[in-house]
Design an enzyme around this catalytic site. Structure first.
Site, PDB file in Angstrom:
ATOM      1  N   HIS A 509       0.847  -1.201   0.000  1.00 22.44           N
ATOM      2  CA  HIS A 509       0.000   0.000   0.000  1.00 22.44           C
ATOM      3  C   HIS A 509       0.882   1.250   0.000  1.00 22.44           C
ATOM      4  O   HIS A 509       0.794   2.083   0.887  1.00 22.44           O
ATOM      5  CB  HIS A 509      -0.912   0.007   1.229  1.00 22.44           C
ATOM      6  CG  HIS A 509      -1.798  -1.186   1.346  1.00 22.44           C
ATOM      7  ND1 HIS A 509      -2.374  -1.581   2.539  1.00 22.44           N
ATOM      8  CD2 HIS A 509      -2.212  -2.073   0.408  1.00 22.44           C
ATOM      9  CE1 HIS A 509      -3.100  -2.668   2.334  1.00 22.44           C
ATOM     10  NE2 HIS A 509      -3.020  -2.989   1.049  1.00 22.44           N
ATOM     11  N   HIS A 552      -7.133  -0.948   2.515  1.00 18.61           N
ATOM     12  CA  HIS A 552      -6.245  -1.306   1.426  1.00 18.61           C
ATOM     13  C   HIS A 552      -6.399  -0.223   0.360  1.00 18.61           C
ATOM     14  O   HIS A 552      -7.484   0.322   0.152  1.00 18.61           O
ATOM     15  CB  HIS A 552      -6.600  -2.689   0.892  1.00 18.61           C
ATOM     16  CG  HIS A 552      -6.435  -3.774   1.917  1.00 18.61           C
ATOM     17  ND1 HIS A 552      -5.825  -4.963   1.640  1.00 18.61           N
ATOM     18  CD2 HIS A 552      -6.775  -3.830   3.227  1.00 18.61           C
ATOM     19  CE1 HIS A 552      -5.806  -5.723   2.733  1.00 18.61           C
ATOM     20  NE2 HIS A 552      -6.394  -5.047   3.709  1.00 18.61           N
TER      21      HIS A 552
END
Length: 569
Positions: A509, A552
């Protein structure tokens, strides 16, 4: 599926190269990834607007490592993964991590990621605007997210709560929960609540705190992955004003020679790129949009003369725009695996997933919170005042900070295991990505700098303690035989810190290396996503995101690209 002979395909590519080298297109998008293809599709809804996308990878058609969701991770380390190498973790025992997977194919990382599709909290998105970016807030981003989403609700017997109004239903990207939740998920939810947590019906509407099932980017009718390629590009690839050139790597931006700078702004005329045969080409465009991702965009800017002038001069690159923020502020969420053996074999779905998200006061408790507040008195190294103030506001507003990513596995030859990954959603440590030469095909130097700030390690260790507390709470405890990792007895902040330094990894991420922020605060792009000091160069990808969402990253990137398209129209 249409099949072209290699020789005919080469002729088509050659024809496209000649056409676009000669005539300027309206928008040249560098990278056909998650954001790039969203933007390309939305812009070419207007038949008068022409777009050329230059993608380093192929189209991915027929690749089951993309479409078959049961094969998540199979594409990592293959030719559709950039396989960017990173530097050893100097604050975590000098460990060397495997390359973080980044999609090198149409759809980019949406084609090879973990498939989770969830949005962040309203508190976090509103901080984008507070940082100095008018118009970038929860209301605009949630509207953009809903525009792009085609949500398929679970069935009445799927054992999943949801709020339909928190989702979009008429967009181009199919999302769903991907299956039936097992009964043991109810046990986990009850355990979290008994341990002082809360249950959430749906985390998609701007309040992320709580435990809930999370959606995936997935078409439920055949359980296949949804990507920006399948949702946005392939259904519209017939448009004459939308062209894509594959297997071609952009190395730098080209600038108008006379004058190089107009009214203090550098003006781009096109890009230089290298095809699969190693031949260099140029393409002209009125506007250049970089969508190369958090690791791919800064090197293009730097090789083009946009970045820290001292670094560029040392590499023999003429400075066009002195912009020290380029490549800085690399931010990545960290996680660590904690696992327990259970006393029975339980149904183990590949999805839906459970996520438990908590603010620091819940995760840390009174004692650990007091210790954290003493650590927060020092301004973090590598974090400027504006970004530091933003994180303090998150803490003061009880924003979500620790995620628990929960996975149940049932091997055929034994009892099930419960794996719980505590994730630090808002690490203070910052890394960087910078070129090391003028070579347009050489990978940059990437520094994660995990745990550079001791606050991050402390939060991770306290988060691990919190997971141990939850798992020891009934009714979860009734199913637990023994810990697998870390071992029994590893429960103190000190011991857990050592375990984390040895075992922590990335979440994939990555954000922040072309920051959306005021230039004085290390920003690289303005609220219109235009690169400071340029007239017609923009960035639309995860590199502009100024703050990690408690999620996410994928859904935020889709929302960012949808909103960017409204700015460009």
């Amino acid at each position: 599926m249409l099949s072209l002979s290699p020789s005919f395909a080469r002729l088509l590519v050659a024809a496209a190269l000649v056409r676009y080298a000669a005539a300027a297109t309206d928008y040249l998008i560098v990278g056909g990834g998650t954001a790039g293809l969203v933007l390309a599709e939305r812009l070419t809804e207007d038949p008068k607007v022409s777009v050329l996308v230059i993608e380093a990878g192929g189209n991915g058609l027929g690749n089951v490592d993309i479409s078959d969701i049961s094969r998540v991770g199979a594409a990592w380390g293959t030719d559709i993964d950039w396989q960017f190498p990173t530097q050893p973790l100097k604050y975590a025992n000098n460990r060397q991590l495997t390359p973080s997977p980044r999609g090198k194919v149409l759809g980019g990382s949406s084609s090879i990621n973990g498939d989770v599709y969830e949005r962040g909290d309203a508190i976090e998105y509103d901080q984008w605007e507070t940082l100095g970016n008018p118009g970038w807030n929860f209301n605009t981003l949630i509207a953009a997210a809903k525009k792009g989403e085609q949500f398929f609700a679970p069935g009445s017997s799927d054992n999943i709560d949801y709020v339909l109004g928190d989702h979009g239903t008429a967009g181009l990207l199919p999302t769903s929960y991907g299956g039936v939740a097992p009964e043991f998920h109810n046990t986990i939810i009850e355990g979290v609540v008994n341990a002082g947590g809360v249950k959430s019906l749906d985390q998609a509407g701007g309040t992320v705190t709580g435990i809930a099932h999370v959606t995936n980017a997935r078409l439920p009718s055949n359980n296949t992955r949804s990507t920006s390629a399948t949702g946005y590009y392939f259904p519209n690839s017939h448009r004459p004003n939308l062209q894509v050139t594959l297997h071609s790597t952009v190395t730098k931006i080209l600038w108008t020679s006379i004058p190089r700078v107009t009214s203090g702004q550098a003006v781009a005329s096109g890009v230089e790129y290298v095809d699969a045969s190693g031949v260099t080409h140029t393409a002209n465009a009125t506007n250049i949009v970089l969508s190369g991702g958090t690791w791919g965009t800064p090197p293009i800017l730097e090789r083009s003369g946009v970045g820290n002038a001292t670094l560029l001069t040392s590499l023999g690159i003429q400075s066009v725009v002195d912009l020290p923020g380029v490549g800085e502020n690399l931010n990545e969420q960290t996680l660590v695996a904690m696992q327990w053996q259970l006393n029975s074999s339980l149904p183990s779905p590949g999805s839906p997933f459970l996520l438990n998200v908590e603010p620091l006061e819940t995760t840390l408790g009174t004692g650990n919170l007091a210790k954290l507040e003493s650590l927060l008195n020092a301004t973090p190294e590598g974090l400027n005042t504006a970004l530091w103030d933003m994180h303090k506001r998150l803490y003061q507003k009880s924003a979500p900070w620790i995620e628990g990513y929960i996975y149940l596995a049932s091997p055929p030859d034994g009892p099930s295991t419960l794996t719980w990954y505590p994730v630090n959603l808002h690490p203070l440590s910052r890394g960087s990505v910078h070129i090391i030469s003028k070579d347009g095909l050489q990978y940059p130097k990437i520094e994660y700098n995990f745990f550079q700030n001791p606050v991050d390690l402390y939060i991770m260790a306290a988060g691990a303690q919190r997971v141990q507390e939850i798992v020891a709470t009934k009714p979860i405890a009734d199913f637990v035989v023994a810990p697998v990792a870390p071992a029994a007895g590893v429960t103190s902040i000190e011991d857990l810190s050592e375990y984390i330094k040895e075992q922590a990894g990335y979440t994939n991420h990555i954000i922040g290396t072309a920051l959306l922020a005021p230039r004085a605060d290390g920003g690289v792009v303005d609220p219109n996503l235009r690169v400071y000091g340029t007239k017609n160069v923009y960035v639309v990808d995860a590199s502009v995101i100024p703050l990690q969402p408690s999620a996410h990253t994928q859904a935020t990137v889709y929302a960012l690209a949808e909103h960017a398209a409204t700015l460009f129209k």
